[in-house]
Each structure stands twice: as structure tokens, then as C-alpha cells.
Scaffold this motif. Sequence first.
Motif, PDB file in Angstrom:
ATOM      1  N   LEU A  27       0.863  -1.184   0.000  1.00 52.83           N
ATOM      2  CA  LEU A  27       0.000   0.000   0.000  1.00 52.83           C
ATOM      3  C   LEU A  27       0.901   1.236   0.000  1.00 52.83           C
ATOM      4  O   LEU A  27       1.976   1.215   0.616  1.00 52.83           O
ATOM      5  CB  LEU A  27      -0.852   0.032   1.267  1.00 52.83           C
ATOM      6  CG  LEU A  27      -1.772  -1.172   1.492  1.00 52.83           C
ATOM      7  CD1 LEU A  27      -2.406  -1.093   2.876  1.00 52.83           C
ATOM      8  CD2 LEU A  27      -2.862  -1.233   0.433  1.00 52.83           C
ATOM      9  N   HIS A  35       1.159   6.442   4.380  1.00 52.76           N
ATOM     10  CA  HIS A  35       1.299   7.704   5.070  1.00 52.76           C
ATOM     11  C   HIS A  35       2.163   7.558   6.331  1.00 52.76           C
ATOM     12  O   HIS A  35       2.950   8.418   6.685  1.00 52.76           O
ATOM     13  CB  HIS A  35      -0.143   7.971   5.551  1.00 52.76           C
ATOM     14  CG  HIS A  35      -0.605   9.346   5.567  1.00 52.76           C
ATOM     15  ND1 HIS A  35      -0.593  10.146   4.481  1.00 52.76           N
ATOM     16  CD2 HIS A  35      -1.148  10.055   6.591  1.00 52.76           C
ATOM     17  CE1 HIS A  35      -1.120  11.309   4.837  1.00 52.76           C
ATOM     18  NE2 HIS A  35      -1.453  11.273   6.105  1.00 52.76           N
ATOM     19  N   PHE A  50      -4.114  11.302  12.398  1.00 49.19           N
ATOM     20  CA  PHE A  50      -3.518  10.408  11.398  1.00 49.19           C
ATOM     21  C   PHE A  50      -3.225  11.184  10.110  1.00 49.19           C
ATOM     22  O   PHE A  50      -2.102  11.163   9.597  1.00 49.19           O
ATOM     23  CB  PHE A  50      -4.484   9.243  11.128  1.00 49.19           C
ATOM     24  CG  PHE A  50      -4.076   8.369   9.973  1.00 49.19           C
ATOM     25  CD1 PHE A  50      -3.084   7.421  10.134  1.00 49.19           C
ATOM     26  CD2 PHE A  50      -4.674   8.506   8.724  1.00 49.19           C
ATOM     27  CE1 PHE A  50      -2.685   6.620   9.065  1.00 49.19           C
ATOM     28  CE2 PHE A  50      -4.285   7.719   7.652  1.00 49.19           C
ATOM     29  CZ  PHE A  50      -3.290   6.763   7.828  1.00 49.19           C
ATOM     30  N   SER A  75      -9.225   3.739  -6.591  1.00 54.81           N
ATOM     31  CA  SER A  75      -7.888   3.292  -6.185  1.00 54.81           C
ATOM     32  C   SER A  75      -6.886   3.529  -7.302  1.00 54.81           C
ATOM     33  O   SER A  75      -7.218   3.465  -8.484  1.00 54.81           O
ATOM     34  CB  SER A  75      -7.915   1.799  -5.849  1.00 54.81           C
ATOM     35  OG  SER A  75      -8.713   1.594  -4.728  1.00 54.81           O
TER      36      SER A  75
END
Length: 268
Positions: A94, A97, A152, A195
Motif C-alpha cells: 500500500l 502515510h 492520522f 484506487s
Amino acid sequence: MALAQQFIKEGGYVCSCLFQNGEFCFDITNDFESVLSFGGSKYVKSNPSGVYSEVLQLLKSGNKVLFIGLPCQVAAIKNYIGQRYEESLVLVDLICHGTPSPKLLEMFLNQYSKGLKIIENIKFRLKEKYQILVNEEGIVCRGVSDKYSIGFIKGLTFTNNCYSCNYASVERVSDITIGDSWGSEIVQEKNRGISLMLVQTQRGMELLKNSDVNLLEVDFAKAIENNAQLKHPMVKSIHRDYFFDNIEKKKLIHLFLGFILRSVLNKI
Ligand SMILES: Cc1cc2nc3c(=O)[nH]c(=O)nc-3n(C[C@H](O)[C@H](O)[C@H](O)COP(=O)(O)OP(=O)(O)OC[C@H]3O[C@@H](n4cnc5c(N)ncnc54)[C@H](O)[C@@H]3O)c2cc1C
């Protein structure tokens, strides 16, 4: 989960992360329906403990395995398996972050009289809205971002190593990289989010083409331009150290988290 289901159709096993018994752990399945339990982004550090050796055993027995995880986990399993079985191991990472510790999530949930061990399921996102949903209910209220999610997104709450991540780059460690598509001209991107898939290898391309995924081309340069973690690790919030120092002193997290987030939102 289309890639995972296609891989199972082709006779392979899939290893990925799920929320089970209060933990964000990894499991392995070759069942077409069970693989759906891996679906959904978990914006927290997951724990792959013990699963790499299980994958190695499957590979040694002649099976193919698709591993889906964070880039650091993909790099770790690649290193662990070595070259001998690399032909039978397909890797999907993925764009990442950074990840907060599950301990922080637990502290956050406790403020709302909830806890990881007592909830049945947790989601971190409702379509384009980043928010914690416990048993399908928004922790604040449905449709409103909470402090955990804002922390986050702003890079306030990650474990320290995430801010110097070696994998936050366009050079990927996997066959396929999945993330969010931002900055394309595709209408659905703005309406409900789509995506982004970056394909690094021929076997990644074959898996993607055989899967039941609606593929549209995007401008590679724009995709990179609009996704910071394809260029560099998340920049550490100037408030992060203060935030963690005070958690360790066991001050009231909910009071000062609100204070810090207000100042972060004003400054960035
Ligand atoms: C911590 C984190 C940070 C992210 N940061 C970014 C970013 O900065 N930019 C960006 O474009 N995209 C980022 N993503 C990826 C994005 O949020 C989506 O996960 C991605 O687009 C895939 O969504 P999907 O619905 O297509 O996949 P799904 O069909 O939901 O599949 C997701 C797969 O990833 C696995 N997975 C989810 N969470 C974790 C986890 N914590 N640890 C290991 N495996 C996990 C699932 O088990 C599943 O196999 C991040 C994801 C995570 C988990």
C-alpha cells in the motif's frame, strides 16, 4: 479484494491483515469468500508476527502466495523468504502515510467507553470521509472526522520510524502498489474515490489484467505529484514530540489532543 479473489481462483493462498479478537493481525486463506475479511484500510500499525514463517511453509510445499501489506512488511517478507521461493510469492504493498500504534487507538477508544477487545468491528473510513466507525456507528457521529483520524491525516501520531520511512518513494518493493488516486481527470475520483494501482512487474500486470477490476489509465506524473508518500515520508508534525511526551506523563489525552489538533489545523 479483486486481486486476492483472482489469485485464489488461480489456486493460490492470500495472506493479509484483518481485525480479529481486538488485534490487527495477519491470516492466510485460500477460501474465495473468507478473503473478503481482509478488505478495508486499517489506519494503525498491524502485527505480522509469526505469519512470515507460515508463508514460507506454504511456499516450500509448492503453493503460491499473495502477500498484501504495508511497504515495510512487504520488504520484510521479501527479505525473509529470500530468492529460493520468490517466483511463487506475489507482493502487493500500500502507499503508506505512516501508522499510529494500536495503543494510541485503544486510548482514543477508551475515551468513548470502547476498547479493541470489546468491539466486534472497526472501520477507519466511510467513502471519502476519514473517521472511526465502531460496529458501523461513527465514534463521534456518522460523517464527522474524529481526533484520531485528523491526527492520522496530519502526521501527528505515527511511530517515529515512519517519518524516515525508506519505502515512501516511487521505487516500490512489490509487484503491485495500491493507493488512492488523486489528481486525475477521472470523474469518479471526485465523486466517490478510486484506487490507484502502480504495476512494477510482468506478473503483477498479469494478475491485475485477469482480475475483475475496471482499469482506466491515469497520468503517472500527476499521480505522483498528488500523492506525497510516493515522493517522501510524511513530514513530522511540529507538535508530535510534545504530544507523545505528554501522553507518557498520562495527562488527559482528550483535552490536549483537541488543543494540539486545533493548532495543527491552524498552522498547516
Ligand atoms: C496505514 C495506511 C496508510 C495509508 N496511506 C496512504 C497514502 O498516504 N496515500 C495513498 O494513496 N494511500 C494510502 N493508503 C492506502 C489506502 O488507504 C487504501 O488502503 C488503498 O487505496 C487500498 O484500498 P482498497 O479499498 O482498494 O483496498 P482493500 O480492498 O480494502 O484492500 C486493502 C488491503 O490492504 C490491507 N491492509 C489494510 N490496512 C492494513 C494495515 N494497517 N496493515 C497491513 N495491511 C493492511 C488489507 O488487509 C487488504 O488486504 C494507506 C493505507 C494504510 C493502511
